[in-house]
Motif scaffolding. Structure first.
Motif: not given
Lengths: 301, 418
Positions: A133-152
């Motif tokens: 679903s769109k909501g699930m895809q949005q959560k997947a995008q957030l995982i991509v953003t945060l997965i590597h524990d970024p500083e910024l």
């Protein structure tokens, strides 16, 4: 030392100026809102910060210097244009994008599993992205953003397509990241989310910075001659210093005469024996400030 | 520091490589193409084998165009030239005393048509031909029978001359080279280089098109912006070029292996005459030329992919880019019949046509070593220039613009002016 320092950046596309001498800084451990109407130049500013676009003039400092390939692994970006490999399995897609952020395949795989569980997507990990679903895809995008524990962390409309439960989960996550000392830049049109989350903000209109500072400081600077009063007794019919009294949320909103301060009104109310339950200087909502600034190019009164 | 940076770059190139390789390998369309083509070949061989078993000696052409029993032709000789009709002609030609009887036989479908050799034949050479149906293409195809009959009768007084007239030369070609020479009249002399040419054309074009597909797919899936904040365009391009090139080689190896197996299954043994055996060096040159040709064309396709908003528009533009690759196909007869001629030499040295043209020449004849070597050097230089130019084009502003493709901008980028 600020995580991001933007100094007088300008970017043109042909005859159009997308960003016009914009300057602001973002510090570690804060959620910074980047606001502006559609086409104001927010995305271009972000792309310049990320070194996707080169500024025509001005300088950008990220994590203590110019953007480098190594620094790309220290930032997480959720772009305005959402996208994942539609025909690829969710976990494979996430592991691939995590390895591009410098994680080893084993590390990426382990972290993806943990994030999928946290975002309640683990049971869907073998599905193709297009089947989510769109909501699930949005959560997947957030995982991509945060997965590597970024500083910024730079996120554009992080709450779009999320239901209230997931919205709350993402808010908690962003606060958690801020408390860890991460720097978060958030682009959104949802002003109530900014009021709830952001520490400081910049408002860009037609490429120019038109508002910049701490959230409460800005709201106070835009507050008018208005106070909200909740009283256990009725207000006197005649109230010196009040230009107009109107019912407001089971209380009253009192519009003061130009020369009268809220303190003077409070003194009058106490002298008249009004039993006060609440007395508050009415601050404008961010929505109201946004509309005022964008439609009238207004400044603090 | 430098070593760490280099390692990080290589990790990302390897990540792109693995992702691209596995994504294509797992895609349904790739697997279908990979297995369906050998399966179609297997099915064809099975059908032909069954037909052969049921009807021994049936020619392949009869499967395509069913044959019917040919009818003889009629002949009325008003010139008196034809004195005898040899036994071998009697099955094909029947003499009639006058046009009326021949016309009656034609009406009764006893004959398919009839010739009238006119009285003044010796001075005019005039022969009239009558047939019931109008067929301007195939109608005259039987005239060789009458031609042979007339030759026999015109030169019957001098059998030796007749024999020479019918077969005027026994050509024996002598070559200066010591290498085994192919028979110029053998069909293999043409078809072997032709097959190599087509194989290479399809291989390079197919692999390069996969590159276009991959990039437009990422643009349409809107992953490009995330990728650009994780690595450089050059890292992305390198990983893709290597992965998709290997996929192309894998596909070719799989098909070649399947073709060989099918050939064996069909009961044949792969035995070419010694002069038609392709040298082992051709495989080495082929591998090198594929890598170079693929690097050039895949980079060009990547450039197209970077500039088009979607695959549909990309496919329309592809034709313009692959025209140089098609040029050797237009000149294939020249390349095969005159492999050491000036046109063949030029096409096999010019970097954009060389991957195909040189392979065709190498399959057709002996080529001096310096020529494929020089062509390879020229291709390496071109590949480096094209990859650099395209990497410059492969930048964020172009990839994220979503604007329509402009050929002018594309060529400006190739010459480093975009």
């Amino acid at each position: 030392m600020p995580t991001i320092e933007v100094e007088q950046i300008t970017k043109r596309f042909g005859q159009q100026i997308a960003v016009d001498h914009a300057s602001f800084t973002v510090d570690p451990g804060e959620i910074f809102a980047l606001l502006g109407p559609n086409g104001a130049g927010k995305t271009t500013a972000i792309r310049i910060i990320l070194d996707i676009f080169k500024a025509d003039s001005g300088t950008v400092t990220v994590l203590g210097g110019p953007m480098t390939e190594e620094k790309k692994d220290r930032l997480g970006y959720l772009p305005e244009e959402r996208g994942l490999y539609q025909d690829v399995q969710l976990d494979r897609s996430l592991v691939y994008l995590a390895t591009l952020k410098g994680l080893s395949a084993a590390d990426a795989s382990r972290k993806v599993d943990a994030m999928l569980k946290r975002f309640e997507l683990y049971d869907h990990r073998k599905k193709k992205i297009k089947e989510l679903s769109k909501g699930m895809q949005q959560k997947a995008q957030l995982i991509v953003t945060l997965i590597h524990d970024p500083e910024l962390i730079i996120i554009d409309e992080p709450f779009s397509a999320l239901d209230p439960v997931n919205t709350q989960m993402v808010k908690d996550l962003l606060r958690e990241e801020r408390d860890k000392g991460k720097c978060i830049v958030m682009c959104t049109h949802q002003m109530h989310q900014v009021e709830e989350l952001a520490d400081r903000l910049v408002l860009i209109n037609e490429g120019k910075v038109v508002l910049y500072g701490g959230l409460q400081e800005i709201r106070r600077s835009y507050s008018g001659q208005e106070v909200d009063v909740h009283a256990l007794t009725d207000l006197p019919a005649e109230l010196p210093g009040a230009a107009r009294v109107a019912k407001h949320n089971s209380g009253y909103r009192i519009h003061l005469e130009p020369s009268v301060t809220p303190q003077a009104l409070l003194q009058t109310l106490v002298e008249r024996g009004v039993q006060l339950e609440k007395f508050e200087i009415a601050l404008p909502t961010l929505d109201e400030i946004f509309i005022q600034v964008v439609t009238t190019a207004g400044s603090p009164q | 520091m430098y070593a760490t940076r280099k390692k990080s770059i290589m990790i990302k190139v390897r990540a792109v490589f693995i992702h691209e390789f596995l994504t294509v390998l797992r895609s349904r369309s790739f697997l279908l193409t990979l297995f369906l083509i050998p399966l179609a070949g297997f099915a064809t061989i099975l059908i032909i084998a069954n037909l052969k078993k049921d009807n021994q000696g049936i020619p392949l052409t009869s499967i395509i165009a069913p044959s019917s029993e040919p009818k003889p032709l009629g002949l009325i000789d008003q010139s008196g030239i034809i004195q005898t009709i040899p036994e071998s002609f009697s099955k094909h030609i029947t003499e009639f005393p006058d046009p009326a009887s021949a016309q009656a036989a034609l009406a009764n479908e006893v004959i398919s048509g009839y010739y009238v050799v006119l009285p003044d034949y010796l001075t005019s050479g005039q022969v009239d031909y009558y047939r019931s149906d109008f067929n301007p293409i195939g109608g005259g195809s039987d005239s060789y029978v009458l031609r042979a009959l007339l030759e026999e009768n015109l030169l019957r007084a001098d059998p030796q001359r007749l024999k020479l007239f019918q077969q005027p030369l026994k050509l024996e070609t002598h070559f200066a080279s010591a290498a085994p020479q192919r028979d110029p009249d053998s069909a293999l002399t043409f078809f072997l280089p032709y097959a190599v040419t087509m194989l290479f054309y399809l291989l390079i074009l197919g692999s390069s098109s996969t590159m276009l597909n991959s990039i437009t797919n990422e643009k349409q899936n809107r992953v490009m912006e995330i990728l650009l904040t994780s690595m450089t365009p050059l890292q992305m391009l390198t990983g893709k070029i290597v992965a998709l090139g290997l996929i192309g080689l894998f596909q070719t190896a799989f098909w070649s292996g399947s073709a060989f197996m099918l050939y064996r299954l069909s009961g044949q043994t792969f035995h070419l005459p010694i002069e038609f055996s392709l040298p082992a060096s051709l495989l080495a040159w082929g591998l090198l030329y594929f890598v170079l040709g693929y690097a050039i064309y895949a980079s060009l396709m990547a450039g197209v992919g970077a500039m088009v908003p979607n695959l549909r528009e990309g496919s329309q533009v592809t034709f313009m880019v692959v025209i140089p690759l098609m040029i050797p196909l237009f000149f294939i007869n020249t390349l095969i019949s005159a492999p050491n001629g000036s046109i063949s030499l030029f096409l096999s040295l010019f970097p954009l046509t060389a991957p195909i043209a040189m392979l065709t020449r190498l399959a057709a004849t002996q080529v001096p070593f310096w020529q494929p070597a020089l062509a390879a050097v020229l291709q390496i230089g071109t590949a480096i220039l094209v990859v650099r130019a395209i990497a410059g084009l492969f930048r964020a502003q172009t990839l994220l613009s979503g604007q329509a493709f402009k050929m002018k901008l594309f060529f400006r980028a190739l010459v480093g002016k975009a």
